[in-house]
Enzyme design. Structure first.
Site, PDB file in Angstrom:
ATOM      1  CD  GLU A 120      41.394  36.382  44.776  1.00 18.34           C
ATOM      2  OE1 GLU A 120      40.956  37.321  45.459  1.00 18.34           O
ATOM      3  OE2 GLU A 120      40.674  35.625  44.109  1.00 18.34           O
ATOM      4  CE1 TYR A 151      38.372  36.215  38.025  1.00 15.87           C
ATOM      5  CE2 TYR A 151      40.210  37.626  37.405  1.00 15.87           C
ATOM      6  CZ  TYR A 151      39.529  36.901  38.364  1.00 15.87           C
ATOM      7  OH  TYR A 151      40.003  36.858  39.645  1.00 15.87           O
ATOM      8  CG  ASN A 233      36.912  42.979  44.858  1.00 13.67           C
ATOM      9  OD1 ASN A 233      37.934  43.282  44.241  1.00 13.67           O
ATOM     10  ND2 ASN A 233      36.641  41.726  45.185  1.00 13.67           N
ATOM     11  CD  GLU A 242      33.533  37.192  38.823  1.00 12.05           C
ATOM     12  OE1 GLU A 242      34.754  37.124  38.571  1.00 12.05           O
ATOM     13  OE2 GLU A 242      33.078  37.639  39.894  1.00 12.05           O
ATOM     14  CE  LYS A 243      32.796  42.009  41.515  1.00  8.38           C
ATOM     15  NZ  LYS A 243      33.805  40.907  41.535  1.00  8.38           N
TER      16      LYS A 243
END
Ligand SMILES: *[C@@H]1O[C@H](CO)[C@@H](O)[C@H](O)[C@H]1NC(C)=O
Ligand SMILES: *[C@@H]1O[C@H](CO)[C@@H](O)[C@H](O)[C@H]1NC(C)=O
Ligand SMILES: *[C@@H]1O[C@H](CO)[C@@H](O)[C@H](O)[C@H]1NC(C)=O
Ligand SMILES: *[C@@H]1O[C@H](CO)[C@@H](O)[C@H](O)[C@H]1NC(C)=O
Ligand SMILES: *[C@@H]1O[C@H](CO)[C@@H](O)[C@H](O)[C@H]1NC(C)=O
Ligand SMILES: *[C@@H]1O[C@H](CO)[C@@H](O)[C@H](O)[C@H]1NC(C)=O
Length: 348
Positions: A120, A151, A233, A242-243
């Protein structure tokens, strides 16, 4: 979603080898991140103290070898193995939320290493000051973590292949956002972008728009758009999720990224595979650029060249991530280490 059949045909072409300008010899940082399994001298026991976010997985004996080809590595989640464990892993979310506690009452074998694990961004890692001088190693998406766990990464293909760019609808940009907050940078950029792109050419999904998108339809929906807003974000050191890897690359939509600076992305992916919001002095210019590229077939195609030589590899299974600890164990064990100020490390 409206389909433009002329465009569909236009983009259903094969990329050919000779389109290539970007060389396979280029080495990314990520190729060293997950190095080839090195044979360990001794069996290692990795004990996971609690499962991340309370989601339990089955751990059949020998899973690191049988599933991930990592030998002599034994992943366990049975706390009664504490005294035998070479490494004990603590995922931070359960610590600060009080779901789980550190076993400070147990006597810690002198050679046992405790790992602080979190994928995170800093803003989601609370109460770090409570955890000073406890952990020996960190495991995160940060490149300077002891155990670097991105990721995703690009993996060189053993043979060159062709790639078919998914057919496109009229959709210029697509954005899927689950936890929308109006004051995040990504939301500010999005609302500015909306002013410069006709609303029929923007597709937005997520609870906040009353247009939820199921995981099953995620990639096929995004694939119809020219560009995907891979907006993180939280803008923090090395935080690329993963975006980028799934929502853009696996879907076959060109990523427009908002996150770490361009030079950090370029450690992971080719310079010509993405568009960075910071490349433009205004969002208006960004919008104009997206329109230009979408209208220029050759230029748009060029963003997909890397597909000929690389596959996207994502790390999504905690078991695989945890087995990777064994690959680094020997080298990391050469020196004693303690994180005396975890808060500062996470927030730097
Ligand atoms: C390592 O684990 C394997 C499988 O459980 C076992 O057969 C072997 O004896 C162990 N080696 C050592 C040195 O403990
Ligand atoms: C955990 O390990 C102990 C000791 O080896 C064993 O008695 C117990 O049954 C194990 N628990 C589970 C849930 O496997
Ligand atoms: C962590 O620190 C906060 C204050 O920063 C405190 O309220 C909380 O009780 C502490 N939690 C633990 C588990 O020590
Ligand atoms: C793939 O293509 C590149 C560039 O055209 C070439 O240098 C390389 O040898 C090819 N590799 C294979 C395995 O065909
Ligand atoms: C965004 O708003 C939330 C409350 O809605 C606040 O807690 C947070 O500090 C704000 N963040 C920024 C970057 O302004
Ligand atoms: C691990 O950290 C603890 C501090 O909590 C320290 O006492 C111990 O020496 C460290 N072990 C290694 C192998 O670095």
């Amino acid at each position: 979603m409206k389909h433009n059949h002329a465009l569909c045909c236009l983009f259903a072409f094969l990329l050919l080898y000779n389109f290539l300008t970007w060389s396979k010899s280029m080495l990314f940082l990520t190729h060293t991140a997950t190095s080839q399994p090195k044979s360990l001298e001794h069996n290692l026991t990795i004990l996971l103290w609690h499962w991340p976010f309370g989601v339990h997985y089955r751990l059949q004996r020998g899973i690191c070898m049988s599933q991930y080809k990592i030998p002599k590595c034994f992943l366990e989640d049975n706390r009664s193995l504490f005294s035998q464990a070479d490494v004990v892993v603590f995922h931070h979310h359960e610590l600060w939320t009080g779901y789980s506690e550190l076993p400070l009452h147990l006597s810690r074998p002198p050679k046992q290493k405790w790992i602080w694990l979190s994928l995170e961004p800093p803003i989601n890692n609370r109460d770090l000051r409570n955890y000073s001088s406890i952990f020996n190693w960190t495991m995160s998406y940060r490149r300077d973590a002891d155990i670097f766990m991105p990721y995703g990464e690009l993996i060189a293909k053993s043979t060159n292949t062709t790639y078919v760019i998914p057919s496109k609808s009229d959709c210029l940009v697509c954005w899927v956002v689950s936890k929308y907050k109006s004051n995040q940078s990504r939301s500010l950029v999005f609302h500015q972008l909306k002013k410069h792109i006709p609303s029929r050419r923007i597709e937005v999904y997520g609870q906040w728009t009353n247009r939820p998108l199921s995981n099953k339809k995620l990639l096929s929906t995004i694939s119809q758009c020219y560009f995907y807003l891979a907006f993180e974000n939280s803008i923090s050191t090395d935080y690329i999720t993963e975006k980028l890897w799934r929502n853009s690359f696996q879907a076959g939509s060109v990523p427009v990224v908002l996150g770490p600076p361009r030079n950090v992305y370029e450690l992971y992916i080719p310079p010509g595979s993405f568009i960075h919001v910071n490349d433009f002095s205004s969002v208006k210019e960004l919008a104009a650029f997206l329109n230009q590229v979408a209208a220029d077939r050759k230029r748009y195609e060029s963003y997909f060249k890397w597909h000929l030589h690389y596959d996207v590899r994502m790390y999504t299974d905690w078991r695989e991530r945890l087995c990777h600890i064994c690959l680094h164990h020997e080298q990391l064990s050469e020196h004693k280490k303690v994180y005396n100020d975890l808060y500062s490390w996470v927030n730097r």
